[in-house]
Design a protein around this motif. Structure first.
Motif, PDB file in Angstrom:
ATOM      1  N   LEU A  41       0.825  -1.243   0.035  1.00  0.00           N
ATOM      2  CA  LEU A  41      -0.106   0.049  -0.073  1.00  0.00           C
ATOM      3  C   LEU A  41       0.810   1.428  -0.234  1.00  0.00           C
ATOM      4  N   PRO A  42       1.913   1.387   0.878  1.00  0.00           N
ATOM      5  CA  PRO A  42       2.538   2.677   0.784  1.00  0.00           C
ATOM      6  C   PRO A  42       3.324   2.754  -0.209  1.00  0.00           C
ATOM      7  N   LEU A  43       3.853   1.725  -0.882  1.00  0.00           N
ATOM      8  CA  LEU A  43       4.466   1.606  -2.133  1.00  0.00           C
ATOM      9  C   LEU A  43       3.959   2.167  -3.184  1.00  0.00           C
ATOM     10  N   ASN A  44       2.498   1.736  -3.362  1.00  0.00           N
ATOM     11  CA  ASN A  44       1.727   2.183  -4.425  1.00  0.00           C
ATOM     12  C   ASN A  44       1.445   3.614  -4.260  1.00  0.00           C
ATOM     13  N   VAL A  45       1.191   4.027  -3.173  1.00  0.00           N
ATOM     14  CA  VAL A  45       0.826   5.562  -2.956  1.00  0.00           C
ATOM     15  C   VAL A  45       2.024   6.589  -3.053  1.00  0.00           C
ATOM     16  N   VAL A  46       3.275   5.918  -2.826  1.00  0.00           N
ATOM     17  CA  VAL A  46       4.362   6.840  -3.045  1.00  0.00           C
ATOM     18  C   VAL A  46       4.821   6.934  -4.490  1.00  0.00           C
ATOM     19  N   PHE A  47       4.477   5.877  -5.313  1.00  0.00           N
ATOM     20  CA  PHE A  47       4.880   5.843  -6.815  1.00  0.00           C
ATOM     21  C   PHE A  47       3.546   6.499  -7.522  1.00  0.00           C
ATOM     22  N   LEU A  48       2.263   6.727  -6.916  1.00  0.00           N
ATOM     23  CA  LEU A  48       1.363   7.245  -7.701  1.00  0.00           C
ATOM     24  C   LEU A  48       1.698   8.882  -7.312  1.00  0.00           C
ATOM     25  N   VAL A  49       1.917   9.176  -6.181  1.00  0.00           N
ATOM     26  CA  VAL A  49       2.503  10.686  -5.905  1.00  0.00           C
ATOM     27  C   VAL A  49       3.445  11.193  -6.799  1.00  0.00           C
ATOM     28  N   ARG A  50       4.546  10.208  -6.808  1.00  0.00           N
ATOM     29  CA  ARG A  50       5.965  10.722  -7.644  1.00  0.00           C
ATOM     30  C   ARG A  50       5.390  10.748  -9.076  1.00  0.00           C
ATOM     31  N   MET A  51       4.539   9.704  -9.664  1.00  0.00           N
ATOM     32  CA  MET A  51       3.919  10.025 -11.226  1.00  0.00           C
ATOM     33  C   MET A  51       3.301  11.264 -11.339  1.00  0.00           C
ATOM     34  N   THR A  52       2.619  11.572 -10.234  1.00  0.00           N
ATOM     35  CA  THR A  52       1.465  12.762 -10.426  1.00  0.00           C
ATOM     36  C   THR A  52       2.460  13.860 -10.526  1.00  0.00           C
ATOM     37  N   ILE A  53       3.574  14.060  -9.547  1.00  0.00           N
ATOM     38  CA  ILE A  53       4.321  15.181  -9.643  1.00  0.00           C
ATOM     39  C   ILE A  53       5.064  15.378 -10.941  1.00  0.00           C
ATOM     40  N   LEU A  54       5.548  14.341 -11.333  1.00  0.00           N
ATOM     41  CA  LEU A  54       6.417  14.288 -12.614  1.00  0.00           C
ATOM     42  C   LEU A  54       5.661  14.632 -13.857  1.00  0.00           C
TER      43      LEU A  54
END
Length: 103
Positions: free
Chosen positions: A58-71
């Protein structure tokens, strides 16, 4: 079918749905929903390996979603300005080339 089994089937269907996603943002969003469903299923059914796996994912998916959104926001901002590639520089890792031993 019990409620616990229904939650398990829902979680499995969400995992299957992630394989049908065409963009990373939608894949991560569905994967997060799947993580919540599997956490609920693991708690209700007492399946601790499933529970632990999805608590970690769960935290891995959240972190990658946030990073992709920022990118993506940075990419849209760069596309709206001078199209300079400098915004991407922090995302790139340096590549160091060394000659093979036989040269």
């Amino acid at each position: 079918m019990t409620l616990v089994e229904a939650v398990g089937y829902l979680a499995s269907a969400l995992v299957l749905l992630t394989f049908c996603m065409s963009t990373m943002l939608s894949l991560r969003a569905v994967a997060i929903c799947s993580n919540f469903a599997f956490i609920s299923y693991g708690l209700a059914a007492g399946l601790y390996p499933v529970l632990i796996l999805h608590i970690v994912l769960l935290p891995l998916n959240v972190v990658f979603l946030v990073r992709m959104t920022i990118l993506l926001r940075k990419a849209k901002l760069a596309a709206a300005t001078d199209l300079s590639p400098l915004w991407m520089q922090p995302e790139l890792a340096p590549v160091v080339w060394t000659a093979p031993r036989w040269i």
